[in-house]
Design a protein around this motif. Structure first.
Motif, mmCIF file in Angstrom:
data_model
loop_
_atom_site.group_PDB
_atom_site.id
_atom_site.type_symbol
_atom_site.label_atom_id
_atom_site.label_comp_id
_atom_site.label_asym_id
_atom_site.label_seq_id
_atom_site.Cartn_x
_atom_site.Cartn_y
_atom_site.Cartn_z
ATOM 1 N N ASP A 16 -1.200 -6.335 -6.846
ATOM 2 C CA ASP A 16 -0.492 -7.593 -6.642
ATOM 3 C C ASP A 16 0.616 -7.772 -7.680
ATOM 4 O O ASP A 16 0.635 -8.741 -8.446
ATOM 5 C CB ASP A 16 -1.476 -8.765 -6.705
ATOM 6 N N ASP A 67 -0.644 -7.629 3.948
ATOM 7 C CA ASP A 67 -0.424 -9.082 3.928
ATOM 8 C C ASP A 67 0.502 -9.552 5.040
ATOM 9 O O ASP A 67 0.713 -10.761 5.196
ATOM 10 C CB ASP A 67 0.173 -9.523 2.584
ATOM 11 N N ARG A 98 2.330 -1.407 -5.034
ATOM 12 C CA ARG A 98 3.034 -2.659 -5.323
ATOM 13 C C ARG A 98 3.804 -3.105 -4.084
ATOM 14 O O ARG A 98 3.929 -2.365 -3.111
ATOM 15 C CB ARG A 98 3.976 -2.482 -6.511
ATOM 16 N N TYR A 99 4.350 -4.306 -4.136
ATOM 17 C CA TYR A 99 5.037 -4.870 -2.974
ATOM 18 C C TYR A 99 6.496 -5.176 -3.286
ATOM 19 O O TYR A 99 6.906 -5.256 -4.447
ATOM 20 C CB TYR A 99 4.340 -6.154 -2.510
ATOM 21 N N GLU A 136 5.174 -17.146 2.328
ATOM 22 C CA GLU A 136 3.787 -16.748 2.032
ATOM 23 C C GLU A 136 2.762 -17.711 2.641
ATOM 24 O O GLU A 136 1.778 -17.248 3.238
ATOM 25 C CB GLU A 136 3.578 -16.601 0.529
#
Length: 211
Positions: A16, A67, A98-99, A136
């Motif tokens: 995250d 996600d 990672r994003y 989100e």
């Protein structure tokens, strides 16, 4: 995707943390009509963490983050297959786990028989405030609905959400980014323009992607 690459994707540990990258740069790729990668620019390689040879011939969903609600890709592909560009905000998964968040822009290439043969994609960074405050929470809700009731009802919720806003998905994200950025010099002249809604939308995304 071959079995080895499928296994590697499944074994990636989700971290995250955001990828550190130059957000003034544009990520570019080219796929065939089925979403198989045929070209990735250096920015794509740097941000995703994959080497060129690891990306070539792989489905573009090699970078899909868990996600991300499936319904967003459903709507995206429905539009592209119908020859319509689609701007979506997407959370991608780097090889490291990672994003990184991007907004999409596509050019569609057809052959002499008017059959779609390639998609040229540009992806640019999205303001963090837009993601945290608006995207989100929406995507989390869509994921929860997909887990409980499936993509069909996730799509129904998204339709209802947008109906309440009286906007399409593309209009909604355009408004979010424009409201965030309108004070910046990049959009100062745009704010003074008085043009038709269709031209306004096209002009906004052209400016966003420097097209």
């Amino acid at each position: 995707m071959n079995q080895e690459n499928q296994l590697q994707r499944q074994q990636r540990t989700i971290i995250d943390k955001e990828v550190s990258w130059d957000k003034t740069q544009v990520i570019m790729s080219k796929t065939n009509a089925f979403g198989i990668i045929e070209y990735a620019n250096e920015v794509f390689v740097d941000v995703s963490g994959y080497e060129d040879y690891e990306l070539m011939g792989q489905p573009h969903n090699i970078i899909r983050h868990p996600d991300m609600p499936k319904v967003i890709f459903k709507v995206l592909w429905e539009n592209l297959k119908n020859g319509k560009n689609f701007h979506a905000i997407v959370k991608n998964l780097a090889k490291s786990g990672r994003y990184y968040w991007v907004i999409t822009d596509f050019e569609i290439s057809r052959d002499e028989n008017d059959v779609i043969v390639n998609y040229f994609a540009r992806r640019q960074a999205v303001p963090q405030e837009v993601v945290a405050l608006h995207i989100e929470p929406l995507y989390k809700k869509l994921l929860q609905i997909e887990a409980a009731s499936g993509v069909e009802f996730s799509e129904k919720y998204l339709i209802g959400f947008l109906e309440e806003k009286k906007k399409s998905y593309v209009e909604y994200i355009k408004e979010l980014i424009f409201e965030h950025e309108k004070g910046h010099a990049k959009f100062a002249q745009y704010e003074e323009q008085h043009i038709e809604e269709e031209e306004e939308e096209r002009g906004f995304f052209k400016r966003l992607f420097n097209r």
